[in-house]
Design an enzyme around this catalytic site. Sequence first.
Site, PDB file in Angstrom:
ATOM      1  N   ASP A  30      73.656 -37.133 -77.873  1.00 38.01           N
ATOM      2  CA  ASP A  30      72.565 -36.692 -78.543  1.00 38.01           C
ATOM      3  C   ASP A  30      71.323 -36.432 -77.745  1.00 38.01           C
ATOM      4  O   ASP A  30      70.775 -37.352 -77.088  1.00 38.01           O
ATOM      5  CB  ASP A  30      72.363 -37.196 -79.975  1.00 38.01           C
ATOM      6  CG  ASP A  30      71.819 -36.504 -81.077  1.00 38.01           C
ATOM      7  OD1 ASP A  30      72.367 -36.043 -82.024  1.00 38.01           O
ATOM      8  OD2 ASP A  30      70.491 -36.004 -80.941  1.00 38.01           O
ATOM      9  N   ASN A  87      77.647 -34.742 -91.266  1.00 37.89           N
ATOM     10  CA  ASN A  87      76.497 -34.195 -92.127  1.00 37.89           C
ATOM     11  C   ASN A  87      77.033 -32.692 -92.406  1.00 37.89           C
ATOM     12  O   ASN A  87      77.785 -32.063 -91.708  1.00 37.89           O
ATOM     13  CB  ASN A  87      75.259 -34.006 -91.603  1.00 37.89           C
ATOM     14  CG  ASN A  87      74.422 -35.335 -91.267  1.00 37.89           C
ATOM     15  OD1 ASN A  87      74.512 -36.167 -92.167  1.00 37.89           O
ATOM     16  ND2 ASN A  87      73.561 -35.456 -90.243  1.00 37.89           N
ATOM     17  N   HIS A 100      80.110 -31.103 -86.245  1.00 40.35           N
ATOM     18  CA  HIS A 100      80.062 -32.253 -85.415  1.00 40.35           C
ATOM     19  C   HIS A 100      80.037 -33.542 -85.984  1.00 40.35           C
ATOM     20  O   HIS A 100      79.540 -33.901 -87.032  1.00 40.35           O
ATOM     21  CB  HIS A 100      78.836 -32.133 -84.325  1.00 40.35           C
ATOM     22  CG  HIS A 100      77.329 -31.930 -85.298  1.00 40.35           C
ATOM     23  ND1 HIS A 100      77.387 -30.727 -85.886  1.00 40.35           N
ATOM     24  CD2 HIS A 100      76.671 -32.872 -85.733  1.00 40.35           C
ATOM     25  CE1 HIS A 100      75.958 -31.001 -86.548  1.00 40.35           C
ATOM     26  NE2 HIS A 100      75.804 -32.248 -86.382  1.00 40.35           N
ATOM     27  N   HIS A 102      78.673 -37.485 -85.469  1.00 46.24           N
ATOM     28  CA  HIS A 102      77.816 -38.459 -84.741  1.00 46.24           C
ATOM     29  C   HIS A 102      78.582 -39.627 -84.701  1.00 46.24           C
ATOM     30  O   HIS A 102      79.033 -40.256 -85.579  1.00 46.24           O
ATOM     31  CB  HIS A 102      76.529 -38.738 -85.604  1.00 46.24           C
ATOM     32  CG  HIS A 102      75.745 -37.527 -85.771  1.00 46.24           C
ATOM     33  ND1 HIS A 102      74.576 -37.429 -85.322  1.00 46.24           N
ATOM     34  CD2 HIS A 102      75.990 -36.493 -86.774  1.00 46.24           C
ATOM     35  CE1 HIS A 102      73.922 -36.067 -85.716  1.00 46.24           C
ATOM     36  NE2 HIS A 102      74.970 -35.517 -86.768  1.00 46.24           N
TER      37      HIS A 102
HETATM   38  P1  5GP Z   1      72.839 -32.537 -87.763  1.00 43.72           P
HETATM   39  O1  5GP Z   1      71.504 -33.119 -88.346  1.00 43.72           O
HETATM   40  O2  5GP Z   1      73.170 -31.322 -87.705  1.00 43.72           O
HETATM   41  O3  5GP Z   1      73.934 -33.496 -88.173  1.00 43.72           O
HETATM   42  O4  5GP Z   1      72.907 -33.117 -86.189  1.00 43.72           O
HETATM   43  C1  5GP Z   1      72.529 -32.327 -85.111  1.00 43.72           C
HETATM   44  C2  5GP Z   1      72.391 -33.114 -84.049  1.00 43.72           C
HETATM   45  O5  5GP Z   1      71.941 -32.398 -82.678  1.00 43.72           O
HETATM   46  C3  5GP Z   1      70.961 -33.877 -83.804  1.00 43.72           C
HETATM   47  O6  5GP Z   1      70.954 -35.349 -83.857  1.00 43.72           O
HETATM   48  C4  5GP Z   1      70.025 -33.264 -82.632  1.00 43.72           C
HETATM   49  O7  5GP Z   1      69.310 -34.294 -82.092  1.00 43.72           O
HETATM   50  C5  5GP Z   1      71.365 -32.957 -82.135  1.00 43.72           C
HETATM   51  N1  5GP Z   1      70.732 -31.803 -81.029  1.00 43.72           N
HETATM   52  C6  5GP Z   1      69.990 -30.541 -81.449  1.00 43.72           C
HETATM   53  N2  5GP Z   1      69.743 -29.870 -80.403  1.00 43.72           N
HETATM   54  C7  5GP Z   1      70.537 -30.506 -79.446  1.00 43.72           C
HETATM   55  C8  5GP Z   1      70.743 -30.017 -77.945  1.00 43.72           C
HETATM   56  O8  5GP Z   1      70.251 -28.972 -77.412  1.00 43.72           O
HETATM   57  N3  5GP Z   1      71.430 -30.918 -77.112  1.00 43.72           N
HETATM   58  C9  5GP Z   1      71.981 -32.196 -77.704  1.00 43.72           C
HETATM   59  N4  5GP Z   1      72.557 -32.708 -76.619  1.00 43.72           N
HETATM   60  N5  5GP Z   1      71.984 -32.348 -78.911  1.00 43.72           N
HETATM   61  C10 5GP Z   1      71.078 -31.641 -79.641  1.00 43.72           C
END
Ligand code: 5GP
Length: 115
Positions: A30, A87, A100, A102
């Site tokens: 992340d 999520n 995705h 985590h």
């Molecule tokens: P969500 O909140 O949608 O479950 O999680 C999305 C995750 O993607 C977040 O933890 C955020 O830090 C990560 N993320 C967002 N943009 C990028 C990116 O460009 N590269 C990577 N490696 N992670 C990302």
Amino acid sequence: MKKNIFIDILSGKSKADIVYKDKYVTAFNDINPVTPVHILVIPNIYIKNLNYINNNHVILLGKMLLASSKIVYIKNIYKSGYRLVINCNKHSGQEIDYLHLHILGGCFLGKMINL
Ligand code: 5GP
């Protein structure tokens, strides 16, 4: 489809620190880790979120878990423990419209909810 960073990571258009890849899934660090180990596992095909899964995805979903179990071993957090989080939509804070998972670990996480 509107621009999606995870699609760009899969295609190689955007850079990511990929820690695991197979025929079904890709996993990368992340960009904004909330724990010492914070890895995202995504399917190699687009699924918007858990609301869009169906019977055709059963193997793929299993592969996401299987990959996670390999990654926690590679990262050596399998004994100390870890948490898997998916999520979905606004109340969960889902930020990226691409299914995705985590993997969170490398420190004490505490109880998420006192059940
Ligand atoms: P969500 O909140 O949608 O479950 O999680 C999305 C995750 O993607 C977040 O933890 C955020 O830090 C990560 N993320 C967002 N943009 C990028 C990116 O460009 N590269 C990577 N490696 N992670 C990302």
